[in-house]
Design an enzyme around this catalytic site. Structure first.
Site, PDB file in Angstrom:
ATOM      1  N   THR A  35       0.874  -1.177   0.019  1.00  0.00           N
ATOM      2  CA  THR A  35      -0.046  -0.159   0.152  1.00  0.00           C
ATOM      3  C   THR A  35       0.970   1.183  -0.006  1.00  0.00           C
ATOM      4  O   THR A  35       0.666   2.272  -0.671  1.00  0.00           O
ATOM      5  CB  THR A  35      -0.917  -0.129   1.253  1.00  0.00           C
ATOM      6  OG1 THR A  35      -1.962  -1.140   1.066  1.00  0.00           O
ATOM      7  CG2 THR A  35      -1.515   1.169   1.444  1.00  0.00           C
TER       8      THR A  35
ATOM      9  N   CYS B  95       3.870 -13.814   0.670  1.00  0.00           N
ATOM     10  CA  CYS B  95       4.750 -14.613   0.160  1.00  0.00           C
ATOM     11  C   CYS B  95       5.196 -15.568   1.268  1.00  0.00           C
ATOM     12  O   CYS B  95       6.332 -16.294   1.083  1.00  0.00           O
ATOM     13  CB  CYS B  95       5.836 -13.885  -0.521  1.00  0.00           C
ATOM     14  SG  CYS B  95       5.651 -12.613  -1.681  1.00  0.00           S
ATOM     15  N   GLY B  96       4.621 -15.551   2.315  1.00  0.00           N
ATOM     16  CA  GLY B  96       5.247 -16.282   3.385  1.00  0.00           C
ATOM     17  C   GLY B  96       6.294 -15.639   4.163  1.00  0.00           C
ATOM     18  O   GLY B  96       6.971 -16.256   5.090  1.00  0.00           O
TER      19      GLY B  96
ATOM     20  N   CYS C 215      -8.739  -6.338   2.062  1.00  0.00           N
ATOM     21  CA  CYS C 215      -8.880  -4.861   2.449  1.00  0.00           C
ATOM     22  C   CYS C 215     -10.489  -4.407   2.217  1.00  0.00           C
ATOM     23  O   CYS C 215     -10.528  -3.264   2.445  1.00  0.00           O
ATOM     24  CB  CYS C 215      -7.890  -4.257   1.259  1.00  0.00           C
ATOM     25  SG  CYS C 215      -6.012  -4.620   1.894  1.00  0.00           S
TER      26      CYS C 215
ATOM     27  N   GLN D  52       0.120 -10.441  -5.623  1.00  0.00           N
ATOM     28  CA  GLN D  52      -0.076 -11.592  -5.522  1.00  0.00           C
ATOM     29  C   GLN D  52       0.774 -12.424  -6.570  1.00  0.00           C
ATOM     30  O   GLN D  52       0.917 -13.592  -6.269  1.00  0.00           O
ATOM     31  CB  GLN D  52      -1.685 -11.633  -6.252  1.00  0.00           C
ATOM     32  CG  GLN D  52      -2.593 -10.944  -5.461  1.00  0.00           C
ATOM     33  CD  GLN D  52      -2.764 -11.759  -4.003  1.00  0.00           C
ATOM     34  OE1 GLN D  52      -2.272 -12.723  -3.563  1.00  0.00           O
ATOM     35  NE2 GLN D  52      -3.521 -10.788  -3.068  1.00  0.00           N
TER      36      GLN D  52
ATOM     37  N   THR E 147      13.429   4.712  10.428  1.00  0.00           N
ATOM     38  CA  THR E 147      14.581   3.551  10.493  1.00  0.00           C
ATOM     39  C   THR E 147      14.106   2.324   9.816  1.00  0.00           C
ATOM     40  O   THR E 147      12.986   1.895   9.858  1.00  0.00           O
ATOM     41  CB  THR E 147      14.517   3.662  12.144  1.00  0.00           C
ATOM     42  OG1 THR E 147      14.906   4.750  12.532  1.00  0.00           O
ATOM     43  CG2 THR E 147      15.606   2.494  12.369  1.00  0.00           C
TER      44      THR E 147
END
Length: 395
Positions: A77, A206-207, A338, A182, A242
């Site tokens: 996002t 993606c894990g 979402c 995706q 950071t």
């Protein structure tokens, strides 16, 4: 309801994927040895900075990108907002073209540009959710200055012709962005070969860990983008705040796993998952109440989207079915994570001109590296049980 001791089947990988063991291992190691601030000049800061750049280099190796092409963010996002709004800040107002089936994050970024004098035009899609290419010349003509297309649609799974559109944009000098969130969960495209100028993704699809994503961008584009917020010179001055080497190492580990499966043609890669998906679809479609939505072939390999009807042929509520599936021991969703909290018509199905009666009946099932082929019959049985129970309740 299933026995509490029965396994719970997770079919919502498009919302978030279970964290990979290699990711946990990498993050624990980084947390112990790279906990300093990467901007600090002492040894702890230097260790953190080195860990951060090793992660960047590893991701670059997985995606065929240079280390300097990779910018870390909090997720797709933020990356999409930086790509579109950050680039638009350096341009005089023009036209942004997006597809009619974009993720809400890209649609929201586009909406912000309207307040800055830009116009936004949505590229029409066909009944499968794929852009209609006959509009290409018109939409890429002036005053178009930026184009953004979702590569793999998260709700219905349809893939867009990124190669053809990217080449057309490049020949016209139009910066081209794609939301590849995706797609990257199923395979690592070669950044060096893509006709794309800006690409965004999140690690948790993606894990990898939540809270980190990336923006891939060409160097000539990077020189033109303005940051969204100030406060520091991190990420080449484009993303203040950071950095977190721990999250970066987790994302790097996830991409290494995906690239390794892809290179070795392991079953958990995109091609193997597609076979699993097709086997599940064949089982489900034995029930006439279930029909596929989205493109039948050009779709994400791990993705199934269906419309479900009751015994009278009337649409079922997708959200109600998701709750019924949870009671049966299956995690699924009724659309994009979402937007799934709203009981309203799907804007994606509306753009595909699905009958208004059916725009709340979508069900999304998404598989992944954790999926076991031997469980498909049990999954099918539980889905049919949930539909039967809903039919009984509505009788």
């Amino acid at each position: 309801m299933t026995n509490p001791e029965d396994p719970y089947f997770y079919l919502d990988g498009c919302a978030t994927a279970p964290v990979r063991e290699s990711v946990i291992t990498s993050m624990l190691k980084a947390q112990k040895g790279s906990w300093g601030n990467p901007s600090s000049l002492h040894r702890f800061g230097c260790d953190a900075a080195e860990s951060l750049e090793r992660a960047r280099l590893s991701i670059g190796n997985s995606l065929g990108a240079e280390r300097s092409d990779i910018l870390f963010s909090s997720g797709a996002t933020e990356s999409a907002h930086l790509a579109l709004i950050g680039l638009a800040k350096t341009e005089s107002a023009g036209r942004l073209v997006i597809s009619a089936v974009e993720h809400p994050a890209v649609a929201a970024a586009a909406q912000q540009l309207i307040a800055c004098g830009w116009t936004v035009e949505r590229w029409p899609v066909d009944a499968y959710g794929q852009i209609q290419m006959e509009h290409l010349d018109r939409l890429l003509a002036p005053p178009t200055k930026i184009v953004s297309l979702i590569w793999g649609q998260s709700e219905v799974g349809t893939l867009q012709p990124i190669q053809a559109v990217g080449e057309a944009c490049r020949s016209r000098g139009i910066p081209f962005h794609t939301d590849a969130t995706q797609v990257l969960s199923q395979g690592c495209p070669n950044w060096g070969e893509l006709p794309v100028d800006l690409l965004t993704a999140s690690a948790h699809k993606c894990g990898g860990p939540r809270g980190i994503g990336l923006l891939l961008l060409r160097q000539d584009i990077a020189e033109r983008i303005q940051p969204l917020f100030a406060g520091g010179q991190q990420e080449n001055g484009l993303r203040a705040g950071t950095e977190c080497p721990v999250l970066a190492q987790g994302m790097a580990a996830a991409f290494r796993d995906i690239a390794s499966c892809q290179a070795n043609q392991v079953e958990s890669s995109g091609s193997g998952i597609a076979r699993l998906r097709d086997a599940l679809l064949a089982l489900l479609c034995q029930n006439d109440a279930i029909r596929l939505s989205g493109h039948p072939r050009e779709r994400l390999p791990h993705h199934l989207s269906v419309l479900v009807s009751d015994r009278h042929g009337q649409p079922m509520s997708g959200r109600a079915l998701v709750r019924a599936l949870d009671r049966e021991g299956i995690a699924a969703s009724s659309g994009s994570a979402c937007s799934s909290g709203r009981d309203s018509d799907s804007p994606v199905l509306a753009a595909m001109e699905v009958d208004p009666l059916w725009r709340r009946s979508g069900l999304r099932l998404s598989l992944g590296y954790w999926s076991d082929p031997s469980t498909l019959p049990a999954i099918n049985d539980r889905i049919q049980n949930a539909i039967d129970r809903m039919n009984h309740d509505r009788a």
